[in-house]
Design a protein around this motif. Structure first.
Motif, PDB file in Angstrom:
ATOM      1  N   ALA A  97     -18.484  22.320 -40.666  1.00  0.00           N
ATOM      2  CA  ALA A  97     -17.541  22.647 -40.687  1.00  0.00           C
ATOM      3  C   ALA A  97     -16.723  22.438 -42.102  1.00  0.00           C
ATOM      4  CB  ALA A  97     -16.472  22.004 -39.807  1.00  0.00           C
ATOM      5  N   ALA A  98     -16.330  23.351 -42.822  1.00  0.00           N
ATOM      6  CA  ALA A  98     -14.867  23.118 -43.761  1.00  0.00           C
ATOM      7  C   ALA A  98     -14.092  23.302 -44.289  1.00  0.00           C
ATOM      8  CB  ALA A  98     -15.926  24.269 -44.670  1.00  0.00           C
ATOM      9  N   GLY A  99     -13.484  22.289 -44.677  1.00  0.00           N
ATOM     10  CA  GLY A  99     -12.034  22.611 -44.592  1.00  0.00           C
ATOM     11  C   GLY A  99     -11.735  22.928 -45.958  1.00  0.00           C
ATOM     12  N   ARG A 100     -10.095  23.423 -46.115  1.00  0.00           N
ATOM     13  CA  ARG A 100      -9.950  23.234 -47.801  1.00  0.00           C
ATOM     14  C   ARG A 100      -8.384  22.818 -47.861  1.00  0.00           C
ATOM     15  NH1 ARG A 100      -7.858  29.805 -46.826  1.00  0.00           N
ATOM     16  NH2 ARG A 100      -7.486  28.656 -44.169  1.00  0.00           N
ATOM     17  N   SER A 101      -8.396  22.346 -46.657  1.00  0.00           N
ATOM     18  CA  SER A 101      -7.342  20.940 -47.704  1.00  0.00           C
ATOM     19  C   SER A 101      -7.778  18.996 -46.987  1.00  0.00           C
ATOM     20  CB  SER A 101      -5.625  21.397 -46.299  1.00  0.00           C
ATOM     21  OG  SER A 101      -5.969  20.784 -45.186  1.00  0.00           O
ATOM     22  N   GLY A 102      -6.812  18.625 -47.726  1.00  0.00           N
ATOM     23  CA  GLY A 102      -7.218  17.529 -47.160  1.00  0.00           C
ATOM     24  C   GLY A 102      -6.409  16.920 -45.489  1.00  0.00           C
ATOM     25  N   SER A 103      -6.283  17.688 -44.919  1.00  0.00           N
ATOM     26  CA  SER A 103      -6.066  17.119 -43.424  1.00  0.00           C
ATOM     27  C   SER A 103      -6.813  16.821 -42.894  1.00  0.00           C
ATOM     28  CB  SER A 103      -5.130  18.052 -42.500  1.00  0.00           C
ATOM     29  OG  SER A 103      -4.872  17.840 -41.660  1.00  0.00           O
ATOM     30  N   GLN A 104      -6.913  15.321 -42.680  1.00  0.00           N
ATOM     31  CA  GLN A 104      -8.409  15.116 -41.976  1.00  0.00           C
ATOM     32  C   GLN A 104      -8.882  15.897 -40.692  1.00  0.00           C
ATOM     33  OE1 GLN A 104      -7.650  10.680 -39.890  1.00  0.00           O
ATOM     34  NE2 GLN A 104      -9.686  10.857 -39.163  1.00  0.00           N
ATOM     35  N   ARG A 105      -7.896  16.933 -40.391  1.00  0.00           N
ATOM     36  CA  ARG A 105      -8.411  17.243 -38.363  1.00  0.00           C
ATOM     37  C   ARG A 105      -8.219  18.635 -39.468  1.00  0.00           C
ATOM     38  NH1 ARG A 105      -7.952  14.638 -34.523  1.00  0.00           N
ATOM     39  NH2 ARG A 105      -6.673  12.627 -34.601  1.00  0.00           N
ATOM     40  N   ALA A 106      -8.602  19.346 -40.262  1.00  0.00           N
ATOM     41  CA  ALA A 106      -7.863  20.507 -40.532  1.00  0.00           C
ATOM     42  C   ALA A 106      -9.199  21.300 -40.729  1.00  0.00           C
ATOM     43  CB  ALA A 106      -6.766  21.579 -41.236  1.00  0.00           C
ATOM     44  N   TYR A 107      -9.956  22.224 -40.311  1.00  0.00           N
ATOM     45  CA  TYR A 107     -11.569  22.270 -40.486  1.00  0.00           C
ATOM     46  C   TYR A 107     -11.496  24.662 -40.410  1.00  0.00           C
ATOM     47  CZ  TYR A 107     -13.733  18.044 -41.645  1.00  0.00           C
ATOM     48  OH  TYR A 107     -13.777  17.129 -41.990  1.00  0.00           O
ATOM     49  N   ASP A 108     -11.017  24.762 -41.536  1.00  0.00           N
ATOM     50  CA  ASP A 108     -11.259  26.535 -41.891  1.00  0.00           C
ATOM     51  C   ASP A 108     -12.740  27.371 -41.119  1.00  0.00           C
ATOM     52  OD1 ASP A 108      -9.692  25.162 -44.008  1.00  0.00           O
ATOM     53  OD2 ASP A 108      -8.118  26.268 -42.749  1.00  0.00           O
ATOM     54  N   TYR A 109     -13.510  26.634 -41.053  1.00  0.00           N
ATOM     55  CA  TYR A 109     -14.769  27.656 -41.022  1.00  0.00           C
ATOM     56  C   TYR A 109     -15.798  26.494 -40.041  1.00  0.00           C
ATOM     57  CZ  TYR A 109     -12.226  29.695 -44.642  1.00  0.00           C
ATOM     58  OH  TYR A 109     -11.292  30.360 -45.927  1.00  0.00           O
ATOM     59  N   TRP A 110     -16.449  27.246 -39.746  1.00  0.00           N
ATOM     60  CA  TRP A 110     -17.827  26.313 -38.597  1.00  0.00           C
ATOM     61  C   TRP A 110     -19.420  27.198 -38.771  1.00  0.00           C
ATOM     62  CZ3 TRP A 110     -16.503  22.103 -36.292  1.00  0.00           C
ATOM     63  CH2 TRP A 110     -14.870  21.624 -36.215  1.00  0.00           C
ATOM     64  N   GLY A 111     -20.015  26.605 -38.905  1.00  0.00           N
ATOM     65  CA  GLY A 111     -21.111  26.945 -38.728  1.00  0.00           C
ATOM     66  C   GLY A 111     -22.036  27.380 -36.916  1.00  0.00           C
ATOM     67  N   GLN A 112     -23.029  28.262 -36.815  1.00  0.00           N
ATOM     68  CA  GLN A 112     -22.979  28.106 -35.489  1.00  0.00           C
ATOM     69  C   GLN A 112     -23.603  27.788 -34.608  1.00  0.00           C
ATOM     70  OE1 GLN A 112     -25.041  29.433 -38.486  1.00  0.00           O
ATOM     71  NE2 GLN A 112     -27.181  28.041 -37.424  1.00  0.00           N
ATOM     72  N   GLY A 113     -24.288  26.609 -35.506  1.00  0.00           N
ATOM     73  CA  GLY A 113     -24.735  25.483 -34.827  1.00  0.00           C
ATOM     74  C   GLY A 113     -25.860  25.089 -34.712  1.00  0.00           C
ATOM     75  N   THR A 114     -26.321  24.055 -34.167  1.00  0.00           N
ATOM     76  CA  THR A 114     -28.276  23.600 -34.561  1.00  0.00           C
ATOM     77  C   THR A 114     -28.597  22.687 -33.662  1.00  0.00           C
ATOM     78  OG1 THR A 114     -30.081  22.852 -36.133  1.00  0.00           O
ATOM     79  CG2 THR A 114     -28.164  21.712 -36.461  1.00  0.00           C
ATOM     80  N   GLN A 115     -29.268  23.149 -32.752  1.00  0.00           N
ATOM     81  CA  GLN A 115     -29.913  21.805 -31.394  1.00  0.00           C
ATOM     82  C   GLN A 115     -30.531  20.574 -31.287  1.00  0.00           C
ATOM     83  OE1 GLN A 115     -28.529  22.401 -27.948  1.00  0.00           O
ATOM     84  NE2 GLN A 115     -29.074  19.895 -27.773  1.00  0.00           N
ATOM     85  N   VAL A 116     -30.036  19.465 -31.813  1.00  0.00           N
ATOM     86  CA  VAL A 116     -31.055  18.347 -31.707  1.00  0.00           C
ATOM     87  C   VAL A 116     -30.987  17.714 -30.512  1.00  0.00           C
ATOM     88  CG1 VAL A 116     -31.019  16.095 -33.041  1.00  0.00           C
ATOM     89  CG2 VAL A 116     -29.782  17.423 -33.763  1.00  0.00           C
ATOM     90  N   THR A 117     -31.869  17.432 -29.930  1.00  0.00           N
ATOM     91  CA  THR A 117     -32.595  17.240 -28.788  1.00  0.00           C
ATOM     92  C   THR A 117     -33.387  15.271 -28.958  1.00  0.00           C
ATOM     93  OG1 THR A 117     -31.932  19.032 -27.490  1.00  0.00           O
ATOM     94  CG2 THR A 117     -33.546  17.354 -26.680  1.00  0.00           C
ATOM     95  N   VAL A 118     -33.064  15.020 -28.184  1.00  0.00           N
ATOM     96  CA  VAL A 118     -33.479  13.419 -28.405  1.00  0.00           C
ATOM     97  C   VAL A 118     -34.231  12.953 -27.305  1.00  0.00           C
ATOM     98  CG1 VAL A 118     -32.833  10.957 -29.327  1.00  0.00           C
ATOM     99  CG2 VAL A 118     -31.754  12.542 -30.315  1.00  0.00           C
ATOM    100  N   SER A 119     -35.521  12.737 -26.772  1.00  0.00           N
ATOM    101  CA  SER A 119     -36.162  12.375 -25.691  1.00  0.00           C
ATOM    102  C   SER A 119     -36.584  10.759 -25.647  1.00  0.00           C
ATOM    103  CB  SER A 119     -37.344  13.478 -25.600  1.00  0.00           C
ATOM    104  OG  SER A 119     -38.363  12.873 -26.333  1.00  0.00           O
TER     105      SER A 119
END
Length: 120
Positions: A97-119
C-alpha cells in the motif's frame, strides 16, 4: 494515481524465507509512505510494516519484529519485504500500500495482493 504490483509470494516451509517486492508506478512523487499489510482467511487485514518513501524510519508489527525487514530501492521504485524465520501463522495474502500523507493509518493505493503460504 499510483499503481502497485506485488510479487514474490509462494509456498515455503516453516522456518524458511521469502522476499516480497512491490513496484510503484504513476504519480510516485505523491507518495509519502509505503506499507505492507496481510490478511489471513477469516481474519481482518493487519499492518505488517511501513517505511517512508524517502527511505526514512521503518515500523513493524510486534508479531514480525526481528524476522521481517522492509526496505526500498528508489532507483527501481520498489519496496521489499524480506521475511525470515517464517511461521505457519504468517500465512496470508500480503498487500502493498502507498500513502500520500504522514497519517499512520491512511493509505490511498493498494496492490492486488500476493499469497504467502507457510507449511509445517
Amino acid at each position: 494515481q499510483v499503481q502497485l504490483v506485488e510479487s514474490g509470494g509462494g509456498l515455503v516451509q516453516d522456518g524458511g524465507s521469502l522476499r516480497l517486492s512491490c513496484v510503484a508506478s504513476g504519480r510516485t512523487d505523491s507518495i509519502y509512505k509505503m506499507g505492507w499489510f496481510r490478511q489471513a482467511p477469516g481474519k481482518e487485514r493487519e499492518f505488517v510494516a511501513a517505511i517512508t518513501w524517502s527511505g526514512g524510519p521503518t515500523y513493524y508489527a510486534d508479531s514480525v519484529k526481528g524476522r521481517f525487514t522492509i526496505s526500498r530501492d528508489s532507483a527501481k521504485n520498489t519496496v521489499y519485504l524480506q521475511m525470515n524465520s517464517l511461521k505457519t501463522e504468517d500465512t496470508a495474502v500480503y498487500y502493498c500500500a502507498a500513502g500520500r500523507s504522514g497519517s499512520q493509518r491512511a493509505y490511498d493505493y493498494w496492490g492486488q495482493g500476493t499469497q504467502v503460504t507457510v507449511s509445517s
